[in-house]
Design a protein around this motif. Sequence first.
Motif, PDB file in Angstrom:
ATOM      1  N   ASP A   5       0.868  -1.186   0.000  1.00  0.00           N
ATOM      2  CA  ASP A   5       0.000   0.000   0.000  1.00  0.00           C
ATOM      3  C   ASP A   5       0.896   1.225   0.000  1.00  0.00           C
ATOM      4  N   CYS A   6       0.929   1.909  -1.134  1.00  0.00           N
ATOM      5  CA  CYS A   6       1.872   3.010  -1.309  1.00  0.00           C
ATOM      6  C   CYS A   6       1.262   4.360  -0.914  1.00  0.00           C
ATOM      7  N   GLY A   7       0.300   4.342   0.024  1.00  0.00           N
ATOM      8  CA  GLY A   7      -0.274   5.607   0.464  1.00  0.00           C
ATOM      9  C   GLY A   7      -1.217   5.447   1.638  1.00  0.00           C
ATOM     10  N   VAL A   8      -0.699   5.648   2.865  1.00  0.00           N
ATOM     11  CA  VAL A   8      -1.511   5.521   4.077  1.00  0.00           C
ATOM     12  C   VAL A   8      -1.312   6.771   4.936  1.00  0.00           C
ATOM     13  N   ASN A   9      -2.425   7.401   5.318  1.00  0.00           N
ATOM     14  CA  ASN A   9      -2.380   8.542   6.238  1.00  0.00           C
ATOM     15  C   ASN A   9      -2.578   8.009   7.652  1.00  0.00           C
TER      16      ASN A   9
END
Length: 265
Positions: A5-9
């Motif tokens: 997962d190349c995008g986690v806030n």
Amino acid sequence: MRWFDCGVNLFSAQFADQETAIIAAANNAGVTRCLLISSDLAESKKNTQFSQQHPGCYCTAGVHPHQAAQVADNWLSELTEQLANPKIVAIGECGLDFNRDFSPRAVQQAVFAEQLKLSQHFKLPVYLHERDAFSTQIAMLKEQPPLAGIAHCFTGNSQQLKAYLDLGLYIGITGWLCDERRGQELQQALAYIPLDRLILETDAPYLIPRNIRPRPRCNSPALLPAIGSEVARLTGRSLQQIAEQSYQNSCQLLQLPVEEPTDAN
């Protein structure tokens, strides 16, 4: 199957006090690596500290265009110092947002330009945000080409997609693709993304994939396979191929070894 997962806030308010559990659930779902996105230097410190304690987690460091007007006088030296940490594998989230204009456009451009310089100096990829500022952002990227980068949460049309690809960028696909109301243009553009430029990201806790039933309270990295499933359906490829190729692409972008993380990075 393994997923990246190349995008986690991760330090969003919706995940407060659940950060470790969120990553554990992701790992149980086969999402063995996550890139934690930073919007300002305080968040990048949190992401870095967390990543140092959790194998398979990496992070960005940088200033989002919304935060550009709030940077301290010494922000550039502080960011430069942060970039020495091996857990930081990209610069950003950076770019331009002319939709909300939370920061004056000239300030956004100045802060973005400095981060593009750092990308060149440190040979790190840029993690790009853009909304209603495509022509200006493309012009700045052509003026200061980054070593590599990703068009994070790409929602544009085929023409914009091709412009990013011409710059050698990777394309980040989120649950926007799964939205039958808003995602039609992106679904059409998907056909033009070479398999070796495709990267998957949840942008959790935002953009819950609408192909999930029952609908969860918020998005999480454990739901990344739902986005992969929609990519597979639309492209006619196997889910295994989408999972593995997007995983390898993420490692290539972020200059990470492809093997599962027993590495100390």
